[in-house]
Scaffold this motif. Structure first.
Motif, PDB file in Angstrom:
ATOM      1  N   ALA A  97       0.807  -1.223   0.000  1.00 16.51           N
ATOM      2  CA  ALA A  97       0.000   0.000   0.000  1.00 16.51           C
ATOM      3  C   ALA A  97       0.839   1.272   0.000  1.00 16.51           C
ATOM      4  CB  ALA A  97      -0.926   0.001   1.216  1.00 16.51           C
ATOM      5  N   PRO A  99       2.510   4.602  -0.863  1.00 15.30           N
ATOM      6  CA  PRO A  99       2.162   5.553  -1.926  1.00 15.30           C
ATOM      7  C   PRO A  99       3.297   5.813  -2.903  1.00 15.30           C
ATOM      8  CG  PRO A  99       2.609   6.733   0.108  1.00 15.30           C
ATOM      9  CD  PRO A  99       2.645   5.264   0.444  1.00 15.30           C
ATOM     10  N   GLN A 213      -2.240   2.343  -6.360  1.00 15.48           N
ATOM     11  CA  GLN A 213      -3.306   1.694  -5.590  1.00 15.48           C
ATOM     12  C   GLN A 213      -4.346   1.081  -6.518  1.00 15.48           C
ATOM     13  OE1 GLN A 213      -5.946   4.288  -3.334  1.00 15.48           O
ATOM     14  NE2 GLN A 213      -6.006   2.805  -1.664  1.00 15.48           N
TER      15      GLN A 213
END
Length: 254
Positions: A97, A99, A213
């Motif tokens: 996850a 970024p 994502q």
């Protein structure tokens, strides 16, 4: 004292696994790595995270000696094992996850949870001496949780080859299976990482985070749902205020 060494060079944060030579995923190692990932996710200076396990072992998986010590617990170690594998799963999910982009730099053995760590990174570069294994079946168990990450990186037949045989695979096999992106010498890998870092340093951070994502999320969606969800994110990229201002300044007078 943390078992993770953090070194920021430009926009690249290298997280080096400690507890040499095996760099096992003890409970402390997992917690320290998760904390380092959380800090990196909040640091605007970081555009690329490199996970490195220096030496002839990238990561040997969970600390079997630590597990053995907890066999003396009243519950034969069940509570500890629960904490260990839950914490490990949460850390691996945090890695996915992130970024920003993540790269595993593999110059040695990546086995069990160590292979899980490689598979959880966005990209993986390895040297010719690197090997990859899910050896649980040879130790009276099965690499069930590592298979979650590995199964999302390779096809089913390659996954079951690793999981059922328990035998190590070389870097060429891993490249063919899609487990890693390329094989090279350590200097070559460092150049690949530097080139990637230069590209990412010029990217829009919000677009990169949202796009990454969505790219992972849409893989598990039906085709029509994937296009619908990806379209919304794609429109968001184009409607980013900075992008609008930049394109107006460039094209508005034509």
């Amino acid at each position: 004292m943390s078992l993770i060494a953090e070194a920021l060079s430009g926009t690249v944060l290298t997280l080096t696994l400690g507890a040499a030579p095996a760099h096992p995923l003890s409970l402390q190692m997992i917690r320290d790595l998760h904390a380092a990932l959380d800090r990196a996710a909040q640091d605007p200076a970081v555009r690329l995270v490199v996970v490195d396990g220096p030496g002839h072992i990238f990561c040997a998986g969970h600390d079997l000696k630590e597990i053995a010590r907890h066999r003396q617990d009243a519950d034969d170690g069940k509570a500890y094992l629960t904490d260990l594998f839950v914490a490990c799963g949460e850390m691996m999910q945090a890695l996915v996850a992130m970024p920003v982009a993540t790269v595993a730099r593999v110059d040695g053995i990546a086995t069990a949870g160590g292979l899980q760590l490689v598979a959880s990174c966005d990209l993986a570069f390895a040297t010719a001496r690197a090997t990859f294994a899910l050896p649980g079946v040879q130790n009276g168990g099965f690499c069930t949780t590592p298979s979650v990450a590995v199964g999302r990186a390779v096809g089913r037949k390659a996954l079951m080859d690793l999981a059922l045989s328990g035998k190590p695979k070389d870097a060429d096999w891993a490249l063919r299976a899609g487990l890693i992106n390329d094989v090279g010498t350590p200097p070559e890998i460092d150049r690949w990482i530097a080139t990637l870092a230069q590209t990412l340093a010029q990217a829009n951070p919000s677009a990169l985070a949202a796009g990454k994502q969505m790219t992972y999320a849409q893989l598990d969606m039906p085709l029509s749902d994937a296009y619908a969800a990806a379209t919304e994110v794609m429109i968001g990229h184009f409607m980013d205020p900075e992008r609008i201002a930049r394109e107006k300044a460039r094209w508005g007078h034509r």
